[in-house]
Design a protein around this motif. Sequence first.
Motif, short mmCIF file in Angstrom:
data_model
loop_
_atom_site.label_atom_id
_atom_site.label_comp_id
_atom_site.label_asym_id
_atom_site.label_seq_id
_atom_site.Cartn_x
_atom_site.Cartn_y
_atom_site.Cartn_z
N GLU A 166 5.58 7.25 -4.89
CA GLU A 166 5.90 8.42 -5.70
C GLU A 166 6.84 9.31 -4.88
OE1 GLU A 166 3.39 12.16 -7.31
OE2 GLU A 166 2.62 10.19 -7.89
N ASN A 167 7.94 9.73 -5.49
CA ASN A 167 8.92 10.60 -4.83
C ASN A 167 9.42 10.03 -3.50
OD1 ASN A 167 8.67 12.54 -6.91
ND2 ASN A 167 6.89 13.41 -5.91
N GLY A 168 9.56 8.71 -3.42
CA GLY A 168 10.07 8.07 -2.22
C GLY A 168 9.05 7.84 -1.12
N ASN A 169 7.80 8.23 -1.38
CA ASN A 169 6.74 8.04 -0.39
C ASN A 169 5.74 7.01 -0.88
OD1 ASN A 169 7.80 10.05 1.30
ND2 ASN A 169 6.74 11.64 0.16
N ALA A 170 5.25 6.21 0.06
CA ALA A 170 4.28 5.16 -0.27
C ALA A 170 2.92 5.79 -0.55
CB ALA A 170 4.17 4.18 0.89
N THR A 171 2.36 5.53 -1.72
CA THR A 171 1.02 6.04 -2.04
C THR A 171 -0.04 4.95 -1.92
OG1 THR A 171 1.41 5.67 -4.40
CG2 THR A 171 1.84 7.88 -3.54
N MET A 172 0.38 3.68 -2.00
CA MET A 172 -0.51 2.55 -1.74
C MET A 172 0.26 1.55 -0.89
SD MET A 172 -2.54 -0.17 -4.18
CE MET A 172 -3.78 0.98 -4.74
N ILE A 173 -0.38 1.12 0.21
CA ILE A 173 0.27 0.19 1.11
C ILE A 173 -0.59 -1.05 1.32
CG2 ILE A 173 1.65 1.93 2.32
CD1 ILE A 173 -0.49 1.91 4.55
N LYS A 174 0.10 -2.10 1.74
CA LYS A 174 -0.55 -3.37 2.07
C LYS A 174 -0.09 -3.72 3.48
CE LYS A 174 -0.17 -8.22 0.68
NZ LYS A 174 0.45 -9.14 -0.29
N PHE A 175 -1.04 -4.11 4.33
CA PHE A 175 -0.69 -4.45 5.71
C PHE A 175 -1.69 -5.45 6.25
CE2 PHE A 175 -3.35 -0.75 5.54
CZ PHE A 175 -4.29 -0.93 6.53
N GLU A 176 -1.25 -6.25 7.23
CA GLU A 176 -2.12 -7.24 7.85
C GLU A 176 -3.20 -6.54 8.65
OE1 GLU A 176 -0.22 -10.40 9.98
OE2 GLU A 176 1.28 -10.66 8.41
N ILE A 177 -4.40 -7.15 8.64
CA ILE A 177 -5.53 -6.54 9.33
C ILE A 177 -6.48 -7.63 9.80
CG2 ILE A 177 -7.00 -6.24 7.31
CD1 ILE A 177 -7.59 -3.39 8.44
N ASP A 213 3.01 13.99 16.20
CA ASP A 213 1.73 14.65 15.98
C ASP A 213 1.41 14.85 14.50
OD1 ASP A 213 1.21 14.86 18.69
OD2 ASP A 213 2.18 16.82 18.86
N ASP A 214 2.27 14.36 13.61
CA ASP A 214 2.10 14.57 12.18
C ASP A 214 1.44 13.37 11.50
OD1 ASP A 214 3.38 17.09 12.29
OD2 ASP A 214 5.34 16.09 12.17
N VAL A 215 0.49 13.65 10.63
CA VAL A 215 -0.13 12.61 9.81
C VAL A 215 0.78 12.39 8.60
CG1 VAL A 215 -2.12 11.99 8.40
CG2 VAL A 215 -2.46 13.24 10.53
N VAL A 216 1.31 11.16 8.46
CA VAL A 216 2.20 10.87 7.34
C VAL A 216 1.51 10.04 6.26
CG1 VAL A 216 4.34 11.13 8.66
CG2 VAL A 216 3.24 8.89 8.53
N PHE A 217 0.35 9.48 6.58
CA PHE A 217 -0.43 8.72 5.61
C PHE A 217 -1.88 8.81 6.03
CE2 PHE A 217 -2.45 5.05 3.70
CZ PHE A 217 -1.83 4.90 2.47
N HIS A 218 -2.75 9.13 5.08
CA HIS A 218 -4.19 9.22 5.35
C HIS A 218 -4.89 8.67 4.12
CE1 HIS A 218 -8.17 11.20 5.38
NE2 HIS A 218 -8.09 10.96 6.68
N GLY A 219 -5.48 7.50 4.26
CA GLY A 219 -6.11 6.86 3.10
C GLY A 219 -7.31 6.03 3.50
N ILE A 220 -7.88 5.41 2.51
CA ILE A 220 -9.06 4.57 2.70
C ILE A 220 -8.73 3.16 2.25
CG2 ILE A 220 -11.43 4.16 1.92
CD1 ILE A 220 -11.78 7.15 1.72
N TYR A 242 -4.87 3.55 0.09
CA TYR A 242 -4.34 4.43 -0.94
C TYR A 242 -4.37 5.89 -0.46
CZ TYR A 242 -3.86 6.27 -5.74
OH TYR A 242 -3.44 6.91 -6.88
N ASP A 243 -3.22 6.56 -0.54
CA ASP A 243 -3.10 7.99 -0.22
C ASP A 243 -2.36 8.65 -1.39
OD1 ASP A 243 -2.65 10.54 0.76
OD2 ASP A 243 -1.62 9.89 2.57
N PRO A 244 -3.09 9.05 -2.44
CA PRO A 244 -2.45 9.50 -3.67
C PRO A 244 -1.82 10.89 -3.62
CG PRO A 244 -4.80 9.75 -3.86
CD PRO A 244 -4.54 9.06 -2.55
N LYS A 245 -2.19 11.73 -2.66
CA LYS A 245 -1.73 13.11 -2.72
C LYS A 245 -0.86 13.55 -1.57
CE LYS A 245 -5.69 14.57 -5.37
NZ LYS A 245 -5.47 15.25 -6.56
N GLY A 246 -1.14 13.10 -0.34
CA GLY A 246 -0.45 13.68 0.79
C GLY A 246 0.49 12.78 1.54
N SER A 247 0.81 11.60 1.01
CA SER A 247 1.61 10.65 1.77
C SER A 247 3.02 11.14 2.02
CB SER A 247 1.67 9.30 1.03
OG SER A 247 2.52 8.41 1.75
#
Length: 84
Positions: free
Chosen positions: A25-36, A53-60, A72-77
């Motif tokens: 949304e608005n050029g920012n990733a709200t849901m990501i997929k990554f190897e784990i 020092d900035d948090v650019v993605f915070h999700g579960i 998924y980080d729907p609001k602050g990504s």
Amino acid sequence: MPEVAFCQTISFNADTFEYETVNHENGNATMIKFEIDYTRYSPGDVVVVLSADDVVFHGIIGKIEDGCAYAYDPKGSLLAATVQ
């Protein structure tokens, strides 16, 4: 007796973190997929991506499938969406 749940926080450096944008949304990733490492992490764990020092993605992590986690980080990504 109530069930006890444990979760952990996983942090990544935005400069070296490799991910794929699933939703944006608005050029920012709200849901990501990554190897784990699915033997160490599970759904419900928290993902934090830092740029200096900035948090650019915070999700579960919602699910882990085929060695990849979906978070998924729907609001602050502020994590830039990758080009598909």
